[in-house]
Enzyme design. Structure first.
Site, PDB file in Angstrom:
ATOM      1  CD  GLN A 232      -1.400  -2.330   2.084  1.00  0.00           C
ATOM      2  OE1 GLN A 232      -0.194  -2.497   2.304  1.00  0.00           O
ATOM      3  NE2 GLN A 232      -2.313  -3.177   2.528  1.00  0.00           N
ATOM      4  N   GLY A 252       6.979 -13.711  -3.611  1.00  0.00           N
ATOM      5  CA  GLY A 252       6.955 -13.421  -2.176  1.00  0.00           C
ATOM      6  C   GLY A 252       5.706 -12.643  -1.807  1.00  0.00           C
ATOM      7  CD  GLN A 274      -4.100  -9.388   1.392  1.00  0.00           C
ATOM      8  OE1 GLN A 274      -3.259  -9.918   2.095  1.00  0.00           O
ATOM      9  NE2 GLN A 274      -4.840  -8.380   1.803  1.00  0.00           N
ATOM     10  CD1 TRP A 531      -1.744   0.549   8.215  1.00  0.00           C
ATOM     11  CD2 TRP A 531       0.046   1.811   8.631  1.00  0.00           C
ATOM     12  NE1 TRP A 531      -0.775  -0.275   8.725  1.00  0.00           N
ATOM     13  CE2 TRP A 531       0.334   0.484   8.988  1.00  0.00           C
ATOM     14  CE3 TRP A 531       1.025   2.796   8.791  1.00  0.00           C
ATOM     15  CZ2 TRP A 531       1.571   0.117   9.518  1.00  0.00           C
ATOM     16  CZ3 TRP A 531       2.254   2.422   9.308  1.00  0.00           C
ATOM     17  CH2 TRP A 531       2.528   1.104   9.670  1.00  0.00           C
ATOM     18  NE  ARG A 532      -4.707   2.248  16.650  1.00  0.00           N
ATOM     19  CZ  ARG A 532      -4.598   1.000  17.106  1.00  0.00           C
ATOM     20  NH1 ARG A 532      -5.023  -0.023  16.357  1.00  0.00           N
ATOM     21  NH2 ARG A 532      -4.080   0.766  18.285  1.00  0.00           N
ATOM     22  CG  ASP A 534       0.402  -3.473  11.455  1.00  0.00           C
ATOM     23  OD1 ASP A 534       1.294  -4.329  11.489  1.00  0.00           O
ATOM     24  OD2 ASP A 534       0.124  -2.833  10.432  1.00  0.00           O
ATOM     25  CD  GLU A 587      -4.213  -6.792   7.300  1.00  0.00           C
ATOM     26  OE1 GLU A 587      -3.743  -7.770   6.702  1.00  0.00           O
ATOM     27  OE2 GLU A 587      -3.566  -6.108   8.104  1.00  0.00           O
ATOM     28  CE1 TYR A 590      -3.555  -7.209  11.183  1.00  0.00           C
ATOM     29  CE2 TYR A 590      -1.287  -6.695  11.783  1.00  0.00           C
ATOM     30  CZ  TYR A 590      -2.235  -6.976  10.823  1.00  0.00           C
ATOM     31  OH  TYR A 590      -1.869  -7.032   9.500  1.00  0.00           O
TER      32      TYR A 590
END
Length: 693
Positions: A232, A252, A274, A531-532, A534, A587, A590
């Site tokens: 991203q 990969g 993905q 994005w927070r 992770d 996502e 987590y």
């Protein structure tokens, strides 16, 4: 004011296009192994199997080229062994070009260290006249510094003046690097090799690209096969690649990605990616499918025929409306400027290929750089930037981190705010970074918004939600564009290559309520990563705090490649009507510590959906939605990955939900459809969802 004139290719005229044809598993963002099929699929039409040769199907083959007599292989020599008159003329032409290129460098004040004072030390300007070894030494130093520099402070832009460069030059693109050509057309700048591999995270045997964020390339021709193993917050725009394009490094793990307005002479191989969005491109074939591969505005017959559930391919045939991102150019007569491509409707294919092939005018506007305030992080702050905006200037951010003690206010419709080299805006006093008050025709592109240490309500706010009147010509729009407020004939707002980050880069906690809010109508979004963090520094549930990634309140907002991850409640909230999303990736966080802190609907429903369309919305459509969970720290139920109201004008195409690994789980894919996903690697799909009256 935006000029209405049109421009042709700059220093080097467009050259003939070369069409070269070609006869599983994933890691999450923190580098932990997850299950995945790694299916590369078939799906290409009218192409041979990829063999890596990049040989042309309809034109000259490699063997033909070897048999063609050239000075390099002994051809075009006189009987006495000397070069004939054609070769002498060629030498004279090359000498003339070198002299012209040297004159350009003198004119722009380019120094021996490849810098120009106006742009500062984070911008490199190369010329075909430069010594190739010296250019390569600089490129090697940048790659050595930036290959692993995931959360570093350094930012760089590398620009190539028009011309064909020595074939020994190889460009590798690391963190916070933007590599671009300065021509009007990609073919105006030709280099031999450009790549981004994935060897640093886990060694040469891993090929893990899941953390290859924050980098981009645009407006170049690369005369070879390219590896672009990224995830991203990356962009590949307006490129002409004559060989193959690999979106992975030896299959990969990879979690991208965005490709637009480009021509690939050979096949594109997405391999283990993905998910991916390709918009308005042309190529010779596509190979690869995993969870969610989306195409938009690709010519018929160029995309794989298979679709869900056989292969995870989604094809949106046309792009209803698109304003391509502006880019820096060097014009032989006018000097540096920003070219704004013309708005296109019902767009299929790229925006520039016809002009390159036919030698016709390139549709768009050239704005001299004198109309921009060129910002530098080593000397500018919010006060100087706002002062420039009040004077009627556009903004061009050179690479760097800009610490802002107050919000930047975009109060003039038609304004352009363009960043280079992942220029980064960070608030210092709990303020916003930017507020766009006048949105019609305004463009904000190429920026990274980074949360600060004092909690901000937002990092970016676009519009106040009120219908805005027709701006005056001084606002930056053309006189003939006057229309009723809210009319589709008025130019849209463009938000392109915008990335948002909460945590990871600073040694102290960071916080924001919501990263971005879009309140105005008629907005095009083109490539977001919200994005927070992770992983990185100061990353934990109560340390880098942010409730939502993106909130859309305006009507008629369309976003291509929307990626939103790890926020503590809904990732995306959509409240406006007639919204559209083409490719969504998300996502769930987590690090949810326990179910009690992750309950929606006033504490009555377990978990928060990633993508939430509010019940008041009457019309919404989305294509290619991928939502994944990795409950690392606790067993958490997420009742539904996506929530929408069940109304006739709500249409959802192709949704996949995956429990990557960790603790359970996701109960449903969309509302109460699909599921459950309660074991590592479990996935389910909803192909189509529409509701009758």
């Amino acid at each position: 004011m935006r000029k209405s004139g049109r421009a042709t290719a700059g220093i080097l005229l467009a050259v003939s296009l070369v069409f070269a044809s070609c006869s599983g598993g994933k890691q999450n963002d923190s580098g932990q192994t997850v299950d995945g099929s790694g299916d590369t699929g078939e799906g290409q039409q009218g192409t041979d199997a990829a063999d890596g040769t990049g040989e042309s199907k309809g034109g000259e083959t490699k063997k033909d080229a070897e048999n063609t007599k050239t000075p390099e292989n002994g051809g075009n020599l006189a009987e006495d062994g000397s070069k004939d008159t054609d070769d002498t003329a060629l030498d004279e032409e090359e000498l003339k070009q070198k002299e012209q290129q040297a004159a350009v460098l003198e004119k722009i004040g380019r120094k021996e260290d490849f810098h120009i004072d106006m742009f500062g030390d984070n911008v490199y300007i190369f010329s075909p006249a430069d010594d190739a070894e010296q250019v390569q030494q600089v490129l090697n130093r940048l790659w050595d510094a930036q290959e692993k520099n995931q959360f570093g402070k350094e930012r760089y832009a590398v620009y190539f003046l028009p011309g064909k460069y020595d074939e020994s030059i190889e460009v590798k693109v690391g963190y916070y690097m933007q590599v671009s050509g300065l021509g009007y057309l990609p073919d105006d700048v030709q280099i031999k090799a450009l790549n981004c591999d994935a060897r640093w995270l886990g060694g040469d045997d891993n090929h893990n690209a899941t953390c290859n964020f924050w980098r981009g390339v645009e407006n170049l021709r690369v005369n070879s096969t390219v590896m672009w193993a990224v995830s991203q917050a990356t962009f590949m725009r307006r490129m002409h690649i004559t060989g193959l394009l690999y979106l992975h490094d030896n299959n990969g793990w990879a979690s991208g990605g965005f490709l637009s307005d480009s021509l690939i002479g050979g096949m594109v191989d997405s391999g283990s990616q993905q998910q991916w969005l390709s918009r308005n491109c042309n190529w010779n074939g596509w190979r690869g499918s995993n969870w969610n591969i989306v195409f938009a505005g690709i010519e018929k017959g160029k995309t794989p025929a298979a679709t869900w559930p056989v292969k995870q391919y989604t094809n949106v045939e046309t792009v209803e409306e698109m304003q391509e991102k502006p880019f820096l150019v060097y014009d032989e007569e006018q000097g540096f400027g920003v070219f704004v491509p013309a708005l296109r409707r019902d767009a299929v294919g790229n925006s520039w290929q016809d002009a390159a092939e036919n030698g016709t005018l390139l549709e768009g506007d050239f704005l001299p750089l004198s109309e921009f305030y060129v910002a530098r992080a080593d000397k500018d702050n919010a006060q100087t930037l706002n002062a420039a905006l009040k004077e009627g200037k556009h903004l061009f951010f050179t690479p760097g981190i800009y610490e802002l003690e107050e919000e930047l206010c975009i109060d003039r419709a038609g304004s352009i705010v363009l960043g280079a080299g992942l220029a980064t805006l960070r608030p210092t006093k709990g303020n916003l970074c930017m507020r766009v008050n006048e949105t019609q025709g305004t463009i904000v592109a190429g920026l990274l918004f980074d949360a600060g240490t004092e909690k901000s309500p937002l990092l970016l706010c676009v519009g106040d939600g009120q219908e805005q009147g027709t701006p005056a010509v001084e606002g930056g729009l053309e006189e003939n564009q006057a229309a009723e407020p809210g009319s589709i004939s008025l130019p849209p707002t463009l938000l392109a290559d915008l990335f948002f980050r909460v945590g990871g880069a600073l040694k102290v906690p960071t916080s924001v309520e919501t990263c971005a809010e879009i309140n105005s109508s008629h907005v095009i979004g083109d490539n977001f990563w919200v994005w927070r963090a992770d992983h990185g520094d100061q990353v934990a549930w109560s340390v880098n705090t942010a409730e939502n990634g993106l909130v859309v309140n305006g009507d008629d907002v369309t976003i291509y490649a929307l990626m939103v991850e790890h926020f503590r409640q809904y990732q995306t909230i959509w409240r406006g009507n007639n919204g559209k999303v083409i490719m969504y990736q998300s996502e769930i966080p987590y690090d949810v510590p326990e179910q009690s802190v992750f309950m929606s609907h006033d504490g009555t429903v377990p978990g928060y959906a990633s993508y939430k369309v509010e019940d008041t919305v009457e019309s919404h459509e989305a294509w290619g939605i991928g939502i994944y969970s990795y409950n690392r720290d606790a067993e958490i139920e997420i009742f539904s990955a996506m929530e929408v109201p069940e109304k006739p004008d709500i249409k959802i195409h192709h949704v996949i939900a995956v429990m990557i690994t960790g603790n359970p789980g996701i109960t449903h894919v969309l509302n109460e459809l699909g599921g459950p996903m309660n074991t590592g690697g479990a996935r389910d799909i909803v192909i189509e969802a529409e509701w009758a009256e």
